[in-house]
Design a protein around this motif. Structure first.
Motif, PDB file in Angstrom:
ATOM      1  N   GLU B 286      -2.915   8.201  -0.871  1.00 37.44           N
ATOM      2  CA  GLU B 286      -2.157   7.313   0.010  1.00 37.44           C
ATOM      3  C   GLU B 286      -0.862   6.878  -0.676  1.00 37.44           C
ATOM      4  O   GLU B 286      -0.881   6.468  -1.833  1.00 37.44           O
ATOM      5  N   LEU B 313      -2.214   7.597   5.345  1.00 37.28           N
ATOM      6  CA  LEU B 313      -2.960   6.361   5.613  1.00 37.28           C
ATOM      7  C   LEU B 313      -3.983   6.587   6.714  1.00 37.28           C
ATOM      8  O   LEU B 313      -3.750   7.337   7.664  1.00 37.28           O
ATOM      9  N   ASP B 314      -5.115   5.964   6.556  1.00 33.32           N
ATOM     10  CA  ASP B 314      -6.132   5.960   7.578  1.00 33.32           C
ATOM     11  C   ASP B 314      -5.495   5.455   8.885  1.00 33.32           C
ATOM     12  O   ASP B 314      -4.764   4.469   8.878  1.00 33.32           O
ATOM     13  N   ALA B 316      -6.588   3.749  11.224  1.00 35.05           N
ATOM     14  CA  ALA B 316      -6.907   2.337  11.485  1.00 35.05           C
ATOM     15  C   ALA B 316      -6.018   1.426  10.646  1.00 35.05           C
ATOM     16  O   ALA B 316      -5.566   0.377  11.109  1.00 35.05           O
ATOM     17  N   VAL B 317      -5.736   1.834   9.420  1.00 35.84           N
ATOM     18  CA  VAL B 317      -4.878   1.030   8.550  1.00 35.84           C
ATOM     19  C   VAL B 317      -3.455   1.037   9.082  1.00 35.84           C
ATOM     20  O   VAL B 317      -2.755   0.021   9.080  1.00 35.84           O
TER      21      VAL B 317
END
Lengths: 477, 477
Positions: B286, B313-314, B316-317
């Motif tokens: 990341e 990045l995820d 959701a993040v």
């Protein structure tokens, strides 16, 4: 690998505001229209935010001419620009390091602009002294509010800081408080009495708050967003006395100070009223007063210029404030220039004065006309009641939904006013905000719409609202 | 009544930076000169901050013409402005609500400008894809870094978040970390090897950090401030591999990416190198990469425009990030426009191309010339050693003080390099910063001075420094 597990709980708690549902729908409709899809309307009308220029109002010529000359000083030689524009731009450029608006400034703002603001404040308050040292310029007044929260709020339990805030209030401030780890202590404005602020309600809220946290500050928005009310002098005095008794720090959000719609109504600042309350109170109650170039007749939100003036702060605390500011970069110079022009507009005799006055007057007239028109239309509609609209950018009428409409919303697991706004947007293309975003008494429902918009747009909006509302009430009655 | 007792302990801990002593002295000297007091110099030379325009460098004409036309669209009819300037301004105004730069924009920045930035990044990185959805525009890159800290840092003990940061690094970042409640885990750059970043040192720092906190992120400044170094591709690969092994989030501050002084040196972004490291690493590490319109040849610090690009990045993040941004007002439109012009400058054939290229080239030549001159002068001076200066805005030479000078400073309870800077300022009017503000190995001493300044100013500064330094070394030898 993901750092989701690492995300600050404060951020994780930031709720996915329902705002996005409406915003997304508005964007979707706009896209469908662009793709040629037929609707009952030709475009989305956006009265959702406090943005004068988005609302079709033209920027003030003097402001933009000075800005253009500051950004591109070759224009100082341009014969088409008025002399006072060029003089002002030249003067402002002399305040910038290297003569460029591209340089950093002092992190609290350009000194000469702070001087101008303090003169503006003194004039506004009928002579009450103001010192440039007490003024801190920021990238918008919201940022100034964040700085004050940073100073005031301790998030550690058991001494978690509480801040009294009005219901209704704009949603992003609640988010900011949560973000700083503060406890929100809601106090309700009295809608029936024109959204007035009642000291008894403040007292109730404070005593309730003291059971769970350490209340240190009282936030007031005057003139009010979203309510459109303005406090009387008496009401301000009562609040100040309450703050003195309870040792509360006053956060006075006064960004709508120049938007007053009624001849019988006058804005008086907390600072002015405080200064006239006798020295026991006037020299002790701590106050931060916020103002901005985004609101008022300039409406320069995109430039990001706001400031806070601190009153009665302990010198040591003021020094901390200065240090806190110095850890951040300087506020945008464009926004600082906008503040300078707000504080010191053209005077009678200046080449730009006539055009400037005409433009400002026309915006003021338009807002007053809109305010009247809104009251007129709402008075005729069944199931809507609207308090007298006196000041600010917004109106916040109450919607009295038929029980069937409320049941229908419940079934969809939505707030009734949210569902109303979604349907209004879908059917008529009018984008306004639901009361649930601002907080409201249980089982009461509202919408917020922008008053500060072009009168043609306002008329169009009111017609759309009227048609939809009549149909809606009929459907659910 | 005072709310001193209420002040957030984070703010209270913010140390009163020694910076102010120097700043205050500089202001005092300037005032004395203005009052006619005679000195050995006619003005203060300020090489203390990374501000191109303050350093006497003129803004880029194309940038300022477009800005002026955006602020004052009547200029779109002006024959004196080049056609490409007017087209660009017109195009930008179409992206603004109500056709005004005074409107709020999306809180993550204007979509079309984010598209332009993603194209710029793809071009810079030789084709590595970039999505506008991963780009967040802010009021300067420092603000973007603050947003990332807000996401990453949990201040609650025992799981307090640690961030690895280089020594030396610029002071305001340390303050920001403390402010967010993060633990600073220092890793030392290897001065003897040209301020290179050594993975063994990272490992040592990480293991030490794990004893007291939960290290989650590694901050790198490349090209370096204050060191003027630039990482090799091999060094970047090593850091990325280390971050992958240790599951660290990479914060790559790359705001000086366009300032490279040597022909044999090339800037490669962390994103590009990461993308070429095989999918196990390239799809998992990341990364947040920061850039700005304040640095580079534009030097538009006053406009406040920066951005961060998020990689891997995820989703959701990323959604949390978007929400976090949406709680704040939009970044200043002037800064956004500056980023657009940085990302998409005039092309060969455009009316503004020739002037633009000449202006940029002249700034680049000047910086290269300054870099050479600095090395030349320092090579001749006793008690100064300076690593090869390759990139960035600053040089950070090491001062080898005679023992008597160190004793003398100790007696005055001051860092020796601070005392050196104070005397230098007082005797010659040259304002540079002491190494103690940036962190340095125990018993080593440095000064930081701006390379990115007009060559005449640089020559003047070097002469003042030389004269003072010779006298100083003689006095204490």
């Amino acid at each position: 690998m993901s750092f989701l597990r690492e995300i600050s709980p404060l951020v994780r708690n930031t709720f996915l505001s329902e705002k996005d549902v409406l915003l997304r729908l508005a964007a979707q409709i706009a896209a469908e229209i662009q793709q040629g899809e037929r609707k009952d309307y030709i475009e989305v009308l956006d009265l959702s935010s406090g943005d004068l220029h988005r609302g079709g109002i033209k920027p003030i010529t003097f402001v933009r001419q000075v800005l253009a000359a500051c950004f591109y000083p070759a224009l100082l030689e341009d014969d088409s620009l008025p002399l006072d524009v060029k003089e002002r731009a030249d003067d402002l450029l002399r305040q910038c390091d290297g003569g460029s608006v591209g340089s950093y400034t002092d992190s609290c703002g350009i000194t000469k602009i702070k001087h101008g603001l303090s003169k503006f404040i003194t004039r506004r308050d009928g002579g009450v002294p103001s010192s440039p040292d007490d003024i801190f310029i920021t990238s918008g007044s919201q940022m100034a509010l964040m700085f004050m929260l940073k100073l005031l709020v301790q998030s550690k339990v058991p001494c978690q800081t509480g801040v009294l805030i009005p219901v209704p209030t704009y949603a992003s401030f609640n988010l900011a408080l949560e973000d700083h780890g503060a406890v929100i202590i809601p106090y309700y404005l009295c809608e029936e009495q024109g959204w007035t602020l009642q000291v008894e309600e403040l007292r109730r809220a404070l005593h309730a708050g003291r059971k769970t946290c350490n209340p240190v500050a009282l936030y007031i928005c005057n003139p009010g967003n979203p309510t459109g009310h303005i406090q009387s002098r008496k009401s301000i005095e009562e609040v100040i006395r309450f703050a003195a008794e309870e040792r509360l720090f006053l956060l006075a959000d006064e960004v709508y100070q120049s938007c007053v719609y009624r001849e019988d109504t006058k804005f008086e600042s907390y600072k002015k009223v405080l200064s006239e309350m006798g020295s026991t109170i006037s020299s002790t109650v701590e106050l931060a007063s916020f103002n901005s170039a985004s609101k008022g007749f300039m409406g320069e939100c995109g430039l990001r210029g706001g400031y806070v003036e601190l009153v009665n702060l302990d010198p040591a605390v003021k020094e901390y404030t200065r240090i806190l500011f110095s850890t951040r970069s300087s506020p945008p110079v464009g926004g600082q220039i906008a503040l300078d022009l707000m504080a010191d507009p053209p005077k009678p005799g200046d080449p730009s004065f006539l055009t400037f006055s005409e433009e400002v007057q026309s915006i003021k007239n338009m807002m007053c006309k809109n305010a009247c028109r809104i009251q007129e239309v709402f008075a005729e509609l069944p199931g809507i009641s609207c308090q007298p609209l006196k000041a600010g950018f917004f109106v916040f009428p109450c919607l009295h939904f038929p029980p069937r409409a409320i049941k229908w919303a419940k079934k969809r697991q939505m707030e009734p006013d949210m569902l109303y706004c979604l349907q209004l947007l879908e059917e008529t293309g009018l984008h306004v905000r639901p009361g649930c975003e601002y907080g409201q008494r249980k089982d009461s429902h509202h919408i917020r719409l922008l008053v500060a918009t072009h009168e043609d747009i306002m008329e169009d909006a009111l017609q759309r609202l009227k048609t939809f509302h009549m149909r809606f009430m009929k459907e659910f009655s």
